[in-house]
Design an enzyme around this catalytic site. Structure first.
Site, PDB file in Angstrom:
ATOM      1  N   GLU A  77      -0.573  -6.727   2.885  1.00  0.00           N
ATOM      2  CA  GLU A  77      -0.701  -5.433   4.201  1.00  0.00           C
ATOM      3  C   GLU A  77       0.253  -6.703   5.624  1.00  0.00           C
ATOM      4  O   GLU A  77      -0.635  -7.565   5.776  1.00  0.00           O
ATOM      5  CB  GLU A  77      -1.772  -4.966   4.236  1.00  0.00           C
ATOM      6  CG  GLU A  77      -2.291  -3.800   3.558  1.00  0.00           C
ATOM      7  CD  GLU A  77      -3.634  -3.429   3.611  1.00  0.00           C
ATOM      8  OE1 GLU A  77      -3.888  -1.775   3.219  1.00  0.00           O
ATOM      9  OE2 GLU A  77      -4.447  -3.706   4.711  1.00  0.00           O
ATOM     10  N   GLY A 115      -2.205  -3.838  -2.348  1.00  0.00           N
ATOM     11  CA  GLY A 115      -0.948  -4.622  -1.909  1.00  0.00           C
ATOM     12  C   GLY A 115      -1.349  -5.505  -0.163  1.00  0.00           C
ATOM     13  O   GLY A 115      -1.632  -5.489   0.364  1.00  0.00           O
ATOM     14  N   SER A 164      -6.314   2.910  -2.183  1.00  0.00           N
ATOM     15  CA  SER A 164      -7.382   2.212  -2.752  1.00  0.00           C
ATOM     16  C   SER A 164      -7.591   1.020  -1.605  1.00  0.00           C
ATOM     17  O   SER A 164      -6.595   0.293  -1.050  1.00  0.00           O
ATOM     18  CB  SER A 164      -6.672   1.574  -4.131  1.00  0.00           C
ATOM     19  OG  SER A 164      -6.285   2.260  -4.853  1.00  0.00           O
ATOM     20  N   SER A 216       0.975  -0.986   0.091  1.00  0.00           N
ATOM     21  CA  SER A 216       0.427   0.151   0.054  1.00  0.00           C
ATOM     22  C   SER A 216       1.049   1.273  -0.169  1.00  0.00           C
ATOM     23  O   SER A 216       1.466   1.472   0.708  1.00  0.00           O
ATOM     24  CB  SER A 216      -1.216   0.102   1.388  1.00  0.00           C
ATOM     25  OG  SER A 216      -1.106   1.489   1.338  1.00  0.00           O
TER      26      SER A 216
HETATM   27  N1  LIG Z   1       5.060   7.881 -11.186  1.00  0.00           N
HETATM   28  C1  LIG Z   1       4.464   8.372  -8.942  1.00  0.00           C
HETATM   29  N2  LIG Z   1       5.647  10.258  -9.581  1.00  0.00           N
HETATM   30  C2  LIG Z   1       4.896  10.512  -8.440  1.00  0.00           C
HETATM   31  N3  LIG Z   1       4.116  10.372  -7.430  1.00  0.00           N
HETATM   32  C3  LIG Z   1       4.018   9.161  -7.085  1.00  0.00           C
HETATM   33  C4  LIG Z   1       3.744   8.271  -8.437  1.00  0.00           C
HETATM   34  N4  LIG Z   1       3.327   6.640  -7.645  1.00  0.00           N
HETATM   35  C5  LIG Z   1       2.911   7.671  -6.564  1.00  0.00           C
HETATM   36  N5  LIG Z   1       2.998   8.888  -6.201  1.00  0.00           N
HETATM   37  C6  LIG Z   1       3.080   9.008  -4.869  1.00  0.00           C
HETATM   38  O1  LIG Z   1       2.656   8.315  -4.022  1.00  0.00           O
HETATM   39  C7  LIG Z   1       0.967   8.005  -3.316  1.00  0.00           C
HETATM   40  C8  LIG Z   1       0.774   6.808  -3.410  1.00  0.00           C
HETATM   41  O2  LIG Z   1       0.761   6.891  -4.935  1.00  0.00           O
HETATM   42  P1  LIG Z   1      -0.643   4.935  -5.066  1.00  0.00           P
HETATM   43  O3  LIG Z   1      -0.450   4.897  -6.326  1.00  0.00           O
HETATM   44  O4  LIG Z   1      -1.830   5.597  -4.525  1.00  0.00           O
HETATM   45  O5  LIG Z   1      -0.032   4.121  -3.992  1.00  0.00           O
HETATM   46  P2  LIG Z   1      -1.192   2.201  -3.887  1.00  0.00           P
HETATM   47  O6  LIG Z   1      -2.563   2.057  -4.991  1.00  0.00           O
HETATM   48  O7  LIG Z   1      -0.210   1.281  -4.153  1.00  0.00           O
HETATM   49  O8  LIG Z   1      -1.480   2.360  -2.681  1.00  0.00           O
HETATM   50  C9  LIG Z   1       0.604   9.334  -4.524  1.00  0.00           C
HETATM   51  O9  LIG Z   1      -0.884   9.380  -3.712  1.00  0.00           O
HETATM   52  C10 LIG Z   1       1.197  10.860  -5.115  1.00  0.00           C
HETATM   53  O10 LIG Z   1       1.786  11.127  -4.391  1.00  0.00           O
HETATM   54 MG   LIG Z   2      -4.104   1.999  -4.712  1.00  0.00          MG
END
Ligand SMILES: Nc1ncnc2c1ncn2[C@@H]1O[C@H](COP(=O)(O)OP(=O)(O)O)[C@@H](O)[C@H]1O
Ligand SMILES: [Mg+2]
Length: 1109
Positions: A392, A390, A164, A110
């Protein structure tokens, strides 16, 4: 074009190694160091073969711009530095061009960046796939489904501000050209417990906060909500605001996205009503009330909230109130109703809220699917994007049923990853005809089996426990686990086999532990049974079904009493197992692409790379093993063409051009380089290199060779440059020299030429001056001679003159003296004879002499005898002036007399008449000068000769003085008629011109006056004596070409006959008597439109106008 020429490779400008397969030596430390080095240089993507490792940068990097999209578009995977776009491009192109369905599997903890990665993939595909209005709408709808689902399904957690809380798998469908047609979204297990309770530091789902901050007052009022978060029990208070997140603006984004996706206004309204109802449910509170039968019963504390919920959702308040107080159990046609105690009532309330929300979420997904589903039935190509929660692990054994389910799902994904990667690898070897040697790797199938086995799996046992009659608790479930799974390698509990004789005290009593592929996880068994059952009292679902709210009614179909189903609904666990199984099946049919997300730190901070954390993730993701598997056979492979292209400069035969097939070229190349045979193998289309060392050796050689080549190129270039420069200079030098010489010669010649001219001019000057001097000398001599001569002559002349003068003076003096002497003598002698008037006589004599001379001269110069000759000789002496003039007059009179004397009587008469005319008309009538030259003929008409006028002639026996045709002007209209005008001694007659009939006869005595204008016309009026016989018809107005002659003759005849002068009046305006009336005849200067003929016009009764040109 240029792109094709410049061949780039992943291996160019590499920071660390871009592909972990090439890492040397390969161990955990080097792996982490490589990642770290790249991370520090903003390289967040690294490959393991075709797998992309992505490290969350936690800040926005400038590597997702449209320019980057263009850069990665249609390029080979290994051509540019590692990027998620390279993977997306590869997947999209193999979908489009090779017809292979794709899936993109994004895994990681996550907060590792899975959701962001999935969005990047989607936006890349959207950017490179087809264009056009329809396609764009599909794209837009697909992309806009994200904000909607994120608002309802994401929440802030301690790990991720936008975590998510559901699994999502989205199939994007394309047509044969690769244009998007639509999509299908599947959702997995929303973490609904969050609706009623959130862990410390976390929030409920975004949408609740968004409504309260972003909706207008009016909308809030409609939903019966208040803006204050603290009013709602379901909203954890401690972190209602998230840094950098604007809930209000996100709310607008969500509404807008809903509109784009295709939600109707009433649907959106219903959705928000349900959200509001959920929020308000949390505010219903219960209090205990003792009943007579001793049982506890709950009662709603404050019914106001309940009332509002019922108004909002159209539920009958009493029905809902009852559902919160009683529970009806139906068994075999028997209904038993029991009361609920306070705890049960709260349980029921929360269950309702959770169910309402999670069903709403599923409904949203279904509704979005309806909008974005492909409209055609043609075969579609599919690209699936899986963004699932992911792995956890909570510390302190806080892991519950949800974590168990999530981790199970990740276990399955790992399984499929292992299977597919290995399978792919194996298939490639077979395809390329390379011998395959088996590799040892950890297969987590055994763990999957522990969980999902239909008989002995943990999920199966949980179901069994839930369905079992009798008292069922979480503890009985744990006991059962201990019995069945005790011997499993990956299962641990206080009672498990490995600790049969010695209890594992690290495990609390109510926990069990599973050794997942990603690490050991301790699960707290409390709540497993309940959550698996996912119980909602039937009374509540029925109450919901009765709601007068179409959306809520649709969410609870099982509440319909007609469709009552006594069978238990499938448990949460089995539902999830089934859906995961379907997903796996689906994924297996597709070509997988992996993105493995790694979280660099726990603080959501940029620039921090926590080695231990990363190390842990690498371990459980099995990335090192992944590399090993990849390298087990051959670490590196490359198609022959790019390989030859890259290394051909290392061998003479292949450099600069290899004419044969690429494979042969590579063979020659490797042979030449002396690479040991066991180090590489030739596949059908690729060369396989066993050890990365070999590749690096090749790279080093290439680099060295490139330097040599660069030097060589530089050398040749420099030589060429110098030579061309030299040649150019040489050429220029010749040109310059020739110009300089020419210039010098020209100058020299000019100088000589001008010198010659100077010398020449000097000589010429000198010569000329010499000549001039001579000439001047000569001239002076001549002049001198002349002057001398002149002086000499002058002197002589003067001398002579002097002498002559002297002589003359003397002679004169002699003469004077002589004359005086003589005079004196004469005077003395003749004094007695001279008279006193002698002077006068001399004067008169002189005068006479002059006169005589004058007349004699006059006689000679006499002019001609013509009276019109104007010549007269000039006057010789002033004193004869008057005489001279008198003489001229006399002479003129005399010659006129002479002239007249020649005339006959007839001629005399004519001239008399002319004279008369002159007296009458000269300077009075403009017509007169023209008549001077015309002789007066009188009888213009030969009356006697013309037989036509015989009668007329007979009637007139007197002598005819005038016979002429005149125009008689009609009195009425001014028109003219021709008449014969006759003048005899006594009468004036007017007769018809055609036959000579006499029209009028007037005795001359009756003519009183003749009037005419002063102008150049022939009009004249004959006025008759008043009272005479002829005057009855009035005066005549006539016009004639011979007016002057006629008037003159009339005048003369009248004078001779009547001895009276006829009155002739000349005036431009005169009166004429016409019968009784007097009419004024007026002459005006008219236009020349009728030529030179005057026109006569009757203007009115009293005016006749004659226009004279
Ligand atoms: N490629 C990226 N570039 C910039 N910031 C990112 C990137 N990927 C993730 N982030 C930052 O990390 C945070 C978490 O990413 P997210 O995709 O929601 O994670 P996950 O879905 O794996 O839980 C996002 O809200 C963003 O702020
Ligand atoms: Mg997510």
């Amino acid at each position: 074009m240029a792109k094709m020429e410049v061949k780039t490779s992943l291996l160019d400008d590499m920071i660390g190694v871009g592909d972990m397969v090439l890492l040397e030596p390969l161990n955990e430390d080097s792996f982490i160091n490589n990642l770290k080095k790249r991370f520090d240089h903003n390289e967040v993507y690294t490959y393991i073969g075709s797998v992309v490792i992505s490290i969350n940068p936690y800040r926005s990097l400038p590597i997702y711009t449209p320019e980057k999209v263009e850069e990665y578009r249609n390029r080979n995977f290994y051509e540019l530095s590692p990027h998620i776009f390279a993977l997306s491009d590869e997947a999209y192109r193999s979908l489009r061009d090779q017809d292979k369905d794709q899936c993109i599997l994004i895994t990681g903890e996550s907060g590792a960046g899975k959701t962001e990665a999935s969005k990047l993939v989607m936006s890349y595909v959207a950017a490179v796939c087809g264009k056009g209005a329809e396609v764009n709408q599909v794209k837009e709808q697909l992309l806009q489904s994200n904000p909607v689902l994120e608002a309802f399904g994401n929440a802030k957690t301690v790990r991720n501000d936008n975590s998510s809380r559901f699994g999502k798998y989205m199939d994007i469908e394309f047509d044969f050209k690769g244009d998007p047609l639509g999509g299908v979204i599947s959702n997995y297990l929303l973490e609904k417990s969050r609706v009623v309770k959130q862990p410390r530091g976390e929030r409920n789902f975004h949408i609740f906060y968004q409504i309260l901050s972003g909706a207008s007052e009016e909308f809030l009022c409609k939903l019966k909500l208040e803006r204050d978060f603290s009013r709602y029990n379901y909203l954890g208070l401690d972190s209602a605001k998230v840094n950098g997140v604007d809930d209000a603006s996100n709310f607008r984004t969500v509404r807008n996205a809903m509109q784009i996706v295709g939600f109707m206004d009433h649907e959106t309204q219903s959705v928000f009503e349900v959200v509001a109802a959920v929020l308000k449910l949390g505010n219903i509170e219960f209090k205990p009330e003792s009943r007579a039968n001793g049982l506890d019963e709950s009662k709603i504390k404050d019914k106001n909230e309940l009332k509002e919920i019922c108004e909002l959702t159209g539920i009958d308040q009493s029905v809902l109130e009852r559902a919160f107080s009683f529970r009806t159990v139906e068994a075999k046609q028997e209904k038993v109703s029991t009361t609920l105690n306070v705890a049960q009532a709260y349980y029921a309330r929360d269950a309702l809220a959770k169910n309402l929300y999670s069903r709403l979420f599923s409904w949203l997904v279904t509704r979005i699917n309806e909008s974005i589903k492909a409209q055609t039935k043609v075969r579609k190509k599919v690209m699936g994007v899986l963004d699932i929660y992911g792995f956890e692990i909570f510390e302190n054994a806080d892991n519950s049923f949800e974590q168990f389910i999530i981790n199970y799902c990740n276990e399955k994904l790992q399984q499929i990853f292992i299977e597919l990667t290995l399978k792919e690898e194996q298939e490639e070897y077979i395809r390329e005809g390379i011998e395959w040697t088996n590799i040892e790797y950890f297969n987590n199938a055994i763990i999957c089996d522990l969980i999902e086995n239909n008989q002995t799996g943990i999920l199966a046992m949980l179901d069994e426990e839930c369905l079992r009659p009798g008292t069922v608790t979480d503890d009985t479930f744990l006991e059962k686990l201990n019995q069945v799974c005790a011997t499993h390698q990956h299962f641990e509990s206080r009672m498990s086999k490995c600790s049969r004789f010695l209890n594992d005290t690290s495990l609390p009593h109510s926990c069990f532990r599973i050794q997942h592929y990603a690490g050991k996880v301790m699960y707290q068994v409390e709540g497993f049974v309940d959550k698996n059952n996912d119980l909602l009292y039937r009374d509540l679902s029925q109450a919901m079904w009765k709601a007068n709210h179409s959306l809520i009614k649709a969410l609870f179909p099982e509440g319909n009493p007609a469709k009552i189903n006594l069978k238990r609904p499938p448990t949460a666990g089995s539902q999830f197992k089934a859906s995961v199984a379907t997903l796996m099946k689906n994924l297996q049919t597709k070509n997988p692409n992996y993105i493995r997300c790694i979280k660099p730190n726990d603080k959501k901070a940029a620039h921090i790379f926590n080695d231990a954390l990363v190390c842990h993730q690498i371990r459980y993701l099995g990335l090192l093993e992944n590399v090993r598997v990849r390298r087990a056979g051959y670490a590196f492979r490359q198609a022959y063409e790019p390989c030859l292209e890259r290394y051909k400069m290392l061998c003479k035969q292949t450099w600069p051009h290899w004419r044969g097939p690429a494979r042969a070229g590579v063979e020659v190349l490797f042979d030449e380089l002396g690479i040991p045979e066991e180090e590489f193998s030739f596949g059908r289309s690729k060369i396989f290199i066993r050890n990365p060392r070999t590749l690096f050796k090749l790279e080093d050689l290439r680099k060295q060779r490139l330097e040599d080549l660069a030097t060589l190129i530089e050398k040749i270039y420099r030589g060429w440059k110098c030579r061309t420069r030299f040649l150019l200079m040489k050429k220029s030098q010749i040109v310059i020299a020739s110009w300089v010489r020419r210039h010098a010669q020209q100058k020299r010649y000019q100088k000589i030429k001008s010198s010659a001219i100077v010398v020449q001019s000097y000589i010429r000057g000198w010569k000329a001056r010499k000549l001039l001097r001579e000439l001047k000398h000569l001239k002076r001599c001549n002049e001198a001679a002349t002057i001398i001569a002149a002086y000499w002559h002058g002197t002589q002349a003067r001398r002579e003159l002097k002498r002559l003068k002297e002589e003359a003076r003397r002679k004169h003096a002699v003469a004077v003296i002589w004359a005086y002497w003589l005079g004196l003598k004469v005077r003395r002698e003749y004094r007695k004879y001279f008279r006193a008037n002698a002077g006068r006589k001399i004067y008169e004599f002189t005068l006479q002499r002059l006169m005589q001379k004058y007349f004699l001269e006059m006689k000679k110069k006499m002019p001609s005898l013509s009276p019109i000759d104007k010549n007269w000789p000039a006057r010789p002496y002033l004193f004869l002036d008057s005489t001279h003039k008198e003489l001229k007059r006399i002479f003129h009179l005399w010659r006129c007399k002479k002239y007249r004397d020649q005339f006959t009587d007839q001629q005399k008469l004519i001239y008399e008449e002319k004279l008369e005319a002159s007296e009458l008309f000269k300077d009075k009538k403009a017509l007169y000068p023209a008549s001077v030259g015309q002789p007066f003929q009188g009888a213009y008409l030969e009356i006697s000769e013309n037989p036509k006028y015989k009668k007329l002639k007979d009637a007139v026996d007197e002598k005819i003085i005038i016979a002429e045709v005149v125009n008689k002007i009609n009195r009425a209209n001014g028109k003219a008629t021709s008449r014969i005008f006759l003048l005899t001694k006594n009468n004036v007659l007017l007769a018809d011109q055609k036959n000579g009939t006499i029209k009028s006869e007037v005795p001359l005595g009756d003519v009183t006056k003749v009037s005419m204008s002063s102008q150049n016309d022939g009009f004249f009026a004959v006025h008759l004596k008043e009272g005479s016989e002829a005057a009855t018809k009035g005066d005549f107005l006539l016009s004639s070409d011979h007016l002057i002659e006629m008037a003159t003759k009339l005048y003369r005849t009248t004078l001779s006959q009547t001895k009276q002068k006829l009155n002739i009046e000349i005036s431009d305006e005169f009166l004429v008597q016409f019968k009784q009336d007097k009419v004024c005849v007026k002459f005006i200067q008219g236009s020349q439109k009728n030529g030179n003929i005057p026109t006569c016009k009757r203007k009115n009764n009293r005016l006749l106008e004659v226009a004279v040109p």
